[in-house]
Motif scaffolding. Sequence first.
Motif, PDB file in Angstrom:
ATOM      1  N   THR A  33      12.131 105.604  29.826  1.00  0.00           N
ATOM      2  CA  THR A  33      11.094 105.744  28.304  1.00  0.00           C
ATOM      3  C   THR A  33      12.504 104.650  27.209  1.00  0.00           C
ATOM      4  OG1 THR A  33      11.417 108.385  28.650  1.00  0.00           O
ATOM      5  CG2 THR A  33      11.200 107.198  26.573  1.00  0.00           C
ATOM      6  N   PHE A  34      12.037 103.887  26.696  1.00  0.00           N
ATOM      7  CA  PHE A  34      13.027 102.746  25.947  1.00  0.00           C
ATOM      8  C   PHE A  34      12.326 102.765  24.698  1.00  0.00           C
ATOM      9  CE2 PHE A  34      12.615 101.190  29.936  1.00  0.00           C
ATOM     10  CZ  PHE A  34      13.976 101.077  30.616  1.00  0.00           C
ATOM     11  N   GLY A  35      13.324 102.596  24.049  1.00  0.00           N
ATOM     12  CA  GLY A  35      13.171 102.514  22.167  1.00  0.00           C
ATOM     13  C   GLY A  35      13.734 100.701  21.917  1.00  0.00           C
ATOM     14  N   VAL A  36      12.522 100.543  21.033  1.00  0.00           N
ATOM     15  CA  VAL A  36      12.851  98.803  20.028  1.00  0.00           C
ATOM     16  C   VAL A  36      13.914  99.363  19.172  1.00  0.00           C
ATOM     17  CG1 VAL A  36      11.981  96.928  19.614  1.00  0.00           C
ATOM     18  CG2 VAL A  36      11.327  98.122  21.520  1.00  0.00           C
ATOM     19  N   VAL A  37      14.406  98.669  18.396  1.00  0.00           N
ATOM     20  CA  VAL A  37      15.685  98.456  17.830  1.00  0.00           C
ATOM     21  C   VAL A  37      16.159  97.059  16.812  1.00  0.00           C
ATOM     22  CG1 VAL A  37      18.055  99.552  16.826  1.00  0.00           C
ATOM     23  CG2 VAL A  37      16.919 100.955  18.441  1.00  0.00           C
ATOM     24  N   MET A  41      21.900 107.477  12.052  1.00  0.00           N
ATOM     25  CA  MET A  41      22.492 107.182  12.881  1.00  0.00           C
ATOM     26  C   MET A  41      22.414 107.568  14.032  1.00  0.00           C
ATOM     27  SD  MET A  41      25.994 105.627  12.395  1.00  0.00           S
ATOM     28  CE  MET A  41      27.464 106.789  12.622  1.00  0.00           C
ATOM     29  N   SER A  42      22.315 107.215  14.994  1.00  0.00           N
ATOM     30  CA  SER A  42      22.300 107.913  16.608  1.00  0.00           C
ATOM     31  C   SER A  42      23.582 107.060  16.670  1.00  0.00           C
ATOM     32  CB  SER A  42      21.164 107.711  16.853  1.00  0.00           C
ATOM     33  OG  SER A  42      19.748 107.764  16.559  1.00  0.00           O
ATOM     34  N   ASN A  43      24.499 107.756  17.701  1.00  0.00           N
ATOM     35  CA  ASN A  43      24.782 107.004  18.475  1.00  0.00           C
ATOM     36  C   ASN A  43      24.284 107.428  20.073  1.00  0.00           C
ATOM     37  OD1 ASN A  43      27.987 106.876  16.687  1.00  0.00           O
ATOM     38  ND2 ASN A  43      27.036 108.050  16.462  1.00  0.00           N
ATOM     39  N   GLY A  44      24.554 106.519  21.597  1.00  0.00           N
ATOM     40  CA  GLY A  44      25.081 106.423  22.308  1.00  0.00           C
ATOM     41  C   GLY A  44      25.909 106.045  23.922  1.00  0.00           C
ATOM     42  N   SER A  45      25.914 106.437  24.189  1.00  0.00           N
ATOM     43  CA  SER A  45      26.861 105.732  25.327  1.00  0.00           C
ATOM     44  C   SER A  45      26.906 106.268  26.557  1.00  0.00           C
ATOM     45  CB  SER A  45      28.154 107.443  25.426  1.00  0.00           C
ATOM     46  OG  SER A  45      28.591 108.174  25.695  1.00  0.00           O
ATOM     47  N   CYS A  46      26.791 105.579  28.065  1.00  0.00           N
ATOM     48  CA  CYS A  46      27.597 106.075  29.325  1.00  0.00           C
ATOM     49  C   CYS A  46      27.835 107.051  29.509  1.00  0.00           C
ATOM     50  CB  CYS A  46      27.983 104.700  29.998  1.00  0.00           C
ATOM     51  SG  CYS A  46      29.773 104.924  29.888  1.00  0.00           S
ATOM     52  N   THR A  83      21.830 102.147  13.664  1.00  0.00           N
ATOM     53  CA  THR A  83      21.890 102.422  11.982  1.00  0.00           C
ATOM     54  C   THR A  83      20.795 102.554  11.249  1.00  0.00           C
ATOM     55  OG1 THR A  83      22.230 100.491  12.154  1.00  0.00           O
ATOM     56  CG2 THR A  83      23.816 102.059  12.382  1.00  0.00           C
ATOM     57  N   GLY A  84      19.596 102.008  12.240  1.00  0.00           N
ATOM     58  CA  GLY A  84      17.930 101.960  11.443  1.00  0.00           C
ATOM     59  C   GLY A  84      17.176 102.757  12.411  1.00  0.00           C
ATOM     60  N   PRO A  85      15.784 102.401  12.151  1.00  0.00           N
ATOM     61  CA  PRO A  85      14.627 103.281  12.957  1.00  0.00           C
ATOM     62  C   PRO A  85      15.114 102.677  14.548  1.00  0.00           C
ATOM     63  CG  PRO A  85      13.671 101.420  11.665  1.00  0.00           C
ATOM     64  CD  PRO A  85      15.020 101.502  11.312  1.00  0.00           C
TER      65      PRO A  85
END
Length: 292
Positions: free
Chosen positions: A40-44, A1-6, A16-18
């Motif tokens: 850089t973007f990631g797709v979830v 799991m990763s967290n993110g914020s501004c 909670t997933g890849p």
Amino acid sequence: MSNGSCLCGDVAFEITGPVEQMGHCHCSMCRKFHGSAFATFGVVAPSDFRWLRGGGGESGEGGEGKVVHYPSSASGWRNFCGRCGAATPGLPPNGPFALVPMGAVAEDPGSRPVLHFFVGSKAPWHSIVDDLPQHDAWPPEFGDDAVAVERPVRTAATPGATGGSCLCGAVTFEYDGQPERMLNCHCSRCRRAMGAAYATMVMVRHDVFRWLSGQEQIVNYKMPEAKVKGTAFCRTCGSQVPRRRDESAMQIPAGCLDDDPGARPSLNIFTDSKAAWSALDANLPGFPDAPG
Ligand SMILES: [Zn+2]
Ligand SMILES: [Zn+2]
Ligand SMILES: [Zn+2]
């Protein structure tokens, strides 16, 4: 799991997933919006994405709605925190995925970038330092009908000056002469502020810098706990714009420049805080934290 914020923390989310299809976009719109060399973007998967604070504003589906939604083209959009201007994820209603600016993610997501796209629009001052596949525009798997969206390059009003602007064009500026310094900062604050791998900043003396338009459009955010760290952004489009750093210096996010500044980044700072997925230019001198 990763967290993110501004940067200010008003907007926070968890994954909670890849994270899949991580890619670096070099298009002029990403550069302007993030203020960085590339985005850089990631797709979830939507089921693996959850707002913790401040989400919901971009789709009108409820929530605290701290996210500002800017339609940057007929089919494109940019989301940012209305208080600090940091890029935030987008979760289009009924969309097939959430698009996450990876600079906003605090932990190592485990996955790694797999490609560069819109390399045909790459900033002249940026060198790609990894071996990932490069595409001039969209990668072929995005389909033939994927239209490249580019903003026209605006030229400086004064001959010989270096000009820049935000994505919507309201904020424009220029400066004379060569920058005092141009550097890449990998600290976690810069990564969150820009929603990007790292920040590239151009420093110029205050007396060679001129606003040409839109100064009243700019929102300044200063971190309460930091001595100087803050951001400035266009309230309409969320683009990172120049900011007065102290008495004598303007700090310009290099991504908003329309002209080639001539200078190139000359050092990496805060390399100990570098994102796990970010490639470092080993040809440049690096400092683990602030330069001595
Ligand atoms: Zn914020
Ligand atoms: Zn882009
Ligand atoms: Zn703007």
